[in-house]
Design an enzyme around this catalytic site. Structure first.
Site, PDB file in Angstrom:
ATOM      1  N   HIS A 133       1.033  -9.273   4.773  1.00  0.00           N
ATOM      2  CA  HIS A 133      -0.125  -8.387   4.606  1.00  0.00           C
ATOM      3  C   HIS A 133      -0.563  -8.486   3.132  1.00  0.00           C
ATOM      4  CE1 HIS A 133      -2.268  -4.725   6.484  1.00  0.00           C
ATOM      5  NE2 HIS A 133      -2.846  -4.925   5.310  1.00  0.00           N
ATOM      6  N   ASN A 185      -7.848  -5.947  14.370  1.00  0.00           N
ATOM      7  CA  ASN A 185      -8.157  -4.806  13.498  1.00  0.00           C
ATOM      8  C   ASN A 185      -9.660  -4.601  13.541  1.00  0.00           C
ATOM      9  OD1 ASN A 185      -5.476  -4.852  12.840  1.00  0.00           O
ATOM     10  ND2 ASN A 185      -5.767  -5.456  10.696  1.00  0.00           N
ATOM     11  N   GLU A 221      -5.125  -2.073  14.149  1.00  0.00           N
ATOM     12  CA  GLU A 221      -5.656  -1.134  13.155  1.00  0.00           C
ATOM     13  C   GLU A 221      -7.005  -0.618  13.613  1.00  0.00           C
ATOM     14  OE1 GLU A 221      -6.007  -2.394   9.042  1.00  0.00           O
ATOM     15  OE2 GLU A 221      -4.067  -3.406   9.143  1.00  0.00           O
ATOM     16  N   TYR A 247     -12.960  -1.899  12.530  1.00  0.00           N
ATOM     17  CA  TYR A 247     -13.368  -0.699  11.801  1.00  0.00           C
ATOM     18  C   TYR A 247     -14.824  -0.285  11.991  1.00  0.00           C
ATOM     19  CZ  TYR A 247      -8.914  -0.518   9.372  1.00  0.00           C
ATOM     20  OH  TYR A 247      -7.577  -0.391   9.095  1.00  0.00           O
ATOM     21  N   ARG A 291       3.854   0.101  12.978  1.00  0.00           N
ATOM     22  CA  ARG A 291       3.588  -1.236  12.447  1.00  0.00           C
ATOM     23  C   ARG A 291       3.658  -1.185  10.923  1.00  0.00           C
ATOM     24  NH1 ARG A 291      -1.944  -3.869  11.201  1.00  0.00           N
ATOM     25  NH2 ARG A 291      -1.209  -5.909  10.536  1.00  0.00           N
ATOM     26  N   GLU A 299      -5.511   1.937  -1.462  1.00  0.00           N
ATOM     27  CA  GLU A 299      -6.550   1.231  -0.708  1.00  0.00           C
ATOM     28  C   GLU A 299      -7.095   0.045  -1.522  1.00  0.00           C
ATOM     29  OE1 GLU A 299      -7.411   0.971   2.314  1.00  0.00           O
ATOM     30  OE2 GLU A 299      -9.224  -0.181   1.921  1.00  0.00           O
ATOM     31  N   TRP A 300      -6.194  -0.865  -1.893  1.00  0.00           N
ATOM     32  CA  TRP A 300      -6.550  -2.132  -2.537  1.00  0.00           C
ATOM     33  C   TRP A 300      -7.508  -1.920  -3.719  1.00  0.00           C
ATOM     34  CZ3 TRP A 300      -2.800  -5.023  -0.960  1.00  0.00           C
ATOM     35  CH2 TRP A 300      -2.315  -4.909   0.344  1.00  0.00           C
ATOM     36  N   GLN A 345       0.795  -1.221   0.000  1.00  0.00           N
ATOM     37  CA  GLN A 345       0.000   0.000   0.000  1.00  0.00           C
ATOM     38  C   GLN A 345       0.832   1.279   0.000  1.00  0.00           C
ATOM     39  OE1 GLN A 345      -2.713  -1.718   3.308  1.00  0.00           O
ATOM     40  NE2 GLN A 345      -4.044  -0.369   2.161  1.00  0.00           N
ATOM     41  N   PHE A 353      -7.252   7.244   4.014  1.00  0.00           N
ATOM     42  CA  PHE A 353      -7.303   6.733   5.385  1.00  0.00           C
ATOM     43  C   PHE A 353      -6.255   7.383   6.288  1.00  0.00           C
ATOM     44  CE2 PHE A 353      -9.804   2.997   4.042  1.00  0.00           C
ATOM     45  CZ  PHE A 353     -10.503   2.680   5.199  1.00  0.00           C
ATOM     46  N   ASN A 366      -1.722 -10.727   8.730  1.00  0.00           N
ATOM     47  CA  ASN A 366      -2.735  -9.695   8.855  1.00  0.00           C
ATOM     48  C   ASN A 366      -4.047 -10.191   8.245  1.00  0.00           C
ATOM     49  OD1 ASN A 366      -3.586  -6.780   9.299  1.00  0.00           O
ATOM     50  ND2 ASN A 366      -4.050  -7.036   7.117  1.00  0.00           N
ATOM     51  N   GLU A 367      -5.059 -10.347   9.084  1.00  0.00           N
ATOM     52  CA  GLU A 367      -6.426 -10.584   8.621  1.00  0.00           C
ATOM     53  C   GLU A 367      -6.591 -11.784   7.690  1.00  0.00           C
ATOM     54  OE1 GLU A 367      -7.866  -6.915   6.954  1.00  0.00           O
ATOM     55  OE2 GLU A 367      -7.914  -5.918   8.903  1.00  0.00           O
ATOM     56  N   TRP A 409      -4.858   3.333  11.822  1.00  0.00           N
ATOM     57  CA  TRP A 409      -4.732   3.104  10.390  1.00  0.00           C
ATOM     58  C   TRP A 409      -5.280   4.323   9.684  1.00  0.00           C
ATOM     59  CZ3 TRP A 409      -2.346  -0.638   7.604  1.00  0.00           C
ATOM     60  CH2 TRP A 409      -2.493  -0.526   6.205  1.00  0.00           C
TER      61      TRP A 409
HETATM   62  C1  GBH Z   1      -7.862  -3.387   6.721  1.00  0.00           C
HETATM   63  O1  GBH Z   1      -8.817  -4.367   6.450  1.00  0.00           O
HETATM   64  C2  GBH Z   1      -6.559  -3.724   6.044  1.00  0.00           C
HETATM   65  O2  GBH Z   1      -5.709  -4.433   6.897  1.00  0.00           O
HETATM   66  C3  GBH Z   1      -5.822  -2.541   5.449  1.00  0.00           C
HETATM   67  O3  GBH Z   1      -4.824  -2.982   4.589  1.00  0.00           O
HETATM   68  C4  GBH Z   1      -6.800  -1.626   4.764  1.00  0.00           C
HETATM   69  O4  GBH Z   1      -6.182  -0.557   4.112  1.00  0.00           O
HETATM   70  C5  GBH Z   1      -7.744  -1.111   5.798  1.00  0.00           C
HETATM   71  O5  GBH Z   1      -8.412  -2.167   6.419  1.00  0.00           O
HETATM   72  C6  GBH Z   1      -8.820  -0.202   5.229  1.00  0.00           C
HETATM   73  O6  GBH Z   1      -9.641  -0.904   4.334  1.00  0.00           O
HETATM   74  O7  GBH Z   1     -17.863  -3.572   3.451  1.00  0.00           O
HETATM   75  O8  GBH Z   1     -19.475  -2.661   4.954  1.00  0.00           O
HETATM   76  O9  GBH Z   1     -19.262  -5.082   4.679  1.00  0.00           O
HETATM   77  C7  GBH Z   1     -10.141  -4.024   6.808  1.00  0.00           C
HETATM   78  C8  GBH Z   1     -11.076  -5.218   6.901  1.00  0.00           C
HETATM   79  C9  GBH Z   1     -13.170  -6.099   6.426  1.00  0.00           C
HETATM   80  C10 GBH Z   1     -13.086  -3.989   7.503  1.00  0.00           C
HETATM   81  C11 GBH Z   1     -14.512  -5.813   5.885  1.00  0.00           C
HETATM   82  C12 GBH Z   1     -14.487  -3.660   7.016  1.00  0.00           C
HETATM   83  C13 GBH Z   1     -16.306  -4.580   5.694  1.00  0.00           C
HETATM   84  C14 GBH Z   1     -17.460  -3.761   6.076  1.00  0.00           C
HETATM   85  N1  GBH Z   1     -12.423  -4.872   6.563  1.00  0.00           N
HETATM   86  N2  GBH Z   1     -15.262  -4.833   6.668  1.00  0.00           N
HETATM   87  S1  GBH Z   1     -18.609  -3.780   4.696  1.00  0.00           S
END
Ligand code: GBH
Length: 454
Positions: free
Chosen positions: A118, A293, A365, A295, A74, A418-419, A17, A427, A163-164, A411
């Site tokens: 990752h 992690n 994160e 969110y 990290r 962002e993938w 990233q 972010f 990671n994840e 994060w």
């Molecule tokens: C992280 O994953 C990653 O580790 C990081 O690389 C990335 O940049 C960062 O998040 C931001 O995306 O789509 O409404 O169903 C995040 C894992 C899994 C968190 C899916 C949010 C989806 C909510 N994500 N989840 S939704």
């Protein structure tokens, strides 16, 4: 807000990233380099070829971290930068980059927390052995981990194997929206299984050959969004619990209990692989901390009928759980359309604490994307400041209530690739102009710096 004195404060990034320099100094391609070349997979055809060019701006970035008062950082290692083919020949220039980064961090009193994986698997391992679908990759991963322990372990005291795993399995092998782009309802469980075994093997190696002398800690980071029952009905409560087990207990139960959650075994039957007794023993207790992690939050309910193709659900695999997911219309949404629900964070911390007997949890994160604008040389990301305040308040409450939370990584340190969303989502606490690659600290970076001074 009260936090313990020795609480770890940091920020996080990942190799693909931010680094760029995709073919510089002998780096081999990863599955993300390839995935980005498929038209339609990444928003506007963006790639990580240049990203934030952190490979060349590493010292400048560490200086910005220092300026913020961060005491931990990290980052992840790009496997194909040090093993261009995933195994075999070593690329010393890649080793040198990470070695210099680690030295630069330590010279600035910033503790490196290093993630080994990752998501950027060396492309050669995908082509030659089908990536995480092949059990033999677990040993290839261990060789890679060993090289990292040997070369960096004298200075790195915190390791994160993966990671994840959920994202790799579900988004990479289930929905196909992330590399390697597989679409299946069996492969995610196989890929996840092999990741767990690779994790356990790497931890075993670290503990038997390195930990005594190097005195570091090693763990794994899993991701989980909170699932709040839509109604008080028992069936909705059960649905929310099931959703959390399919999300987080999938990867945490094998480590804490030596087995997959029963609801997964019951619902998946033969699609869920089995651990041998040796693997079970190796997995049990194979983490020194609970990396998390987190969110966002969603409402969960018993699915009498699955919202087919809904974006709100664990993809096509939601059928396995019979859970419907929804948002409360009152919740504020970020630029990713993820809801801002600080109390969900506290509930999740308690859920983990209760289920796994008060482990040492580190939030590796937490953060949010907003459409930040640079105006007169400044970025006023007030919403991000609110987000951090809200989530940190809930973290502080959880600690007061007995949760053993020992660290927090925001994060992300800077805007980055962002993938599948490319550069369209910001972010970072530092604004990056992706034309000039100039960095500007946002209001949130200044807020964080002030917060850390207290
Ligand atoms: C992280 O994953 C990653 O580790 C990081 O690389 C990335 O940049 C960062 O998040 C931001 O995306 O789509 O409404 O169903 C995040 C894992 C899994 C968190 C899916 C949010 C989806 C909510 N994500 N989840 S939704």
């Amino acid at each position: 807000m009260k936090f313990p004195k020795d609480f770890v404060w940091g920020s996080a990034t990942s190799s693909y990233q931010i680094e760029g320099a995709w073919n510089t100094d002998g780096r081999g391609p990863s599955i993300w380099d390839a995935f980005c070349q498929i038209p339609g997979k990444v928003f506007e055809g963006d790639t990580g070829d240049v990203a934030c060019d952190h490979y060349h701006k590493m010292k400048e970035d560490v200086a910005l971290m220092k300026q913020m008062g961060l005491t931990a950082y990290r980052f992840s290692i790009s496997w194909s930068r040090i093993f261009p083919q995933g195994q075999g020949e070593i690329n010393e220039k890649g080793i040198q980059f990470y070695s210099e980064l680690i030295d630069e961090l330590l010279a600035n009193d910033i503790e490196p927390w290093v993630t080994l994986y990752h998501w950027d698997l060396p492309l050669a391992l995908q082509l030659e052995m089908d990536g995480w679908l092949n059990k033999e990759i677990t040993d290839v991963f261990v060789d890679y981990a060993q090289l990292c322990f040997e070369r960096f372990g004298d200075r790195v005291k915190h390791w994160i194997t993966f990671n994840e795993a959920w994202v790799v399995a579900i988004l990479g092998y289930g929905q196909g929206v992330f590399a390697p782009g597989r679409i299946s309802n069996t492969e995610p469980y196989l890929a996840g299984h092999h990741i767990l075994i690779a994790h356990a093997k790497a931890v075993q190696l670290y503990r038997t050959k390195f930990q005594k002398e190097q005195e570091g800690k090693i763990g794994i980071t899993n991701n989980c969004d909170w699932r709040e029952p839509l109604t008080d009905a028992v069936e909705d409560q059960k649905a929310a619990q099931r959703a959390l087990e399919f999300f987080l207990a999938w990867f945490a139960d094998p480590i804490y209990f030596g087995k997959y959650p029963k609801c997964m075994e019951d619902r998946l039957g033969d699609r869920l692989p089995k651990f041998t007794e040796e693997e079970r023993q190796m997995l049990l207790g194979s983490t020194d901390f609970f990396g998390l992690n987190h969110y966002t939050t969603m409402l969960a309910s018993e699915a009498k009928q699955i919202n087919a193709g809904s974006v709100y659900g664990n993809g096509g695999l939601s059928e396995d759980q019979d859970v419907n997911l929804a948002l409360d219309p009152n919740w504020e949404l970020t630029e990713m359309q993820w809801a801002v629900v600080p109390w969900g964070c506290r509930k999740l911390l308690h859920w983990i604490s209760d289920r796994y007997d008060h482990p040492n949890i580190v939030i590796t994160e937490n953060g949010c994307a907003y459409d930040d604008q640079l105006e007169n040389g400044e970025v006023n990301d007030a919403k991000r400041v609110e987000f951090f305040k809200g989530y940190l308040e809930e973290c502080a409450k959880a600690i007061e209530e007995g949760v053993n939370l020992t660290g927090y990584f925001a994060w992300s340190f800077m805007d980055n690739f962002e993938w599948a969303s490319g550069y369209s989502k910001r972010f970072g606490m530092h604004y990056v102009d992706f034309d000039t690659l100039e960095r500007t600290p946002k209001a949130s970076a200044k807020w964080f710096a002030d917060f850390l001074k207290q």
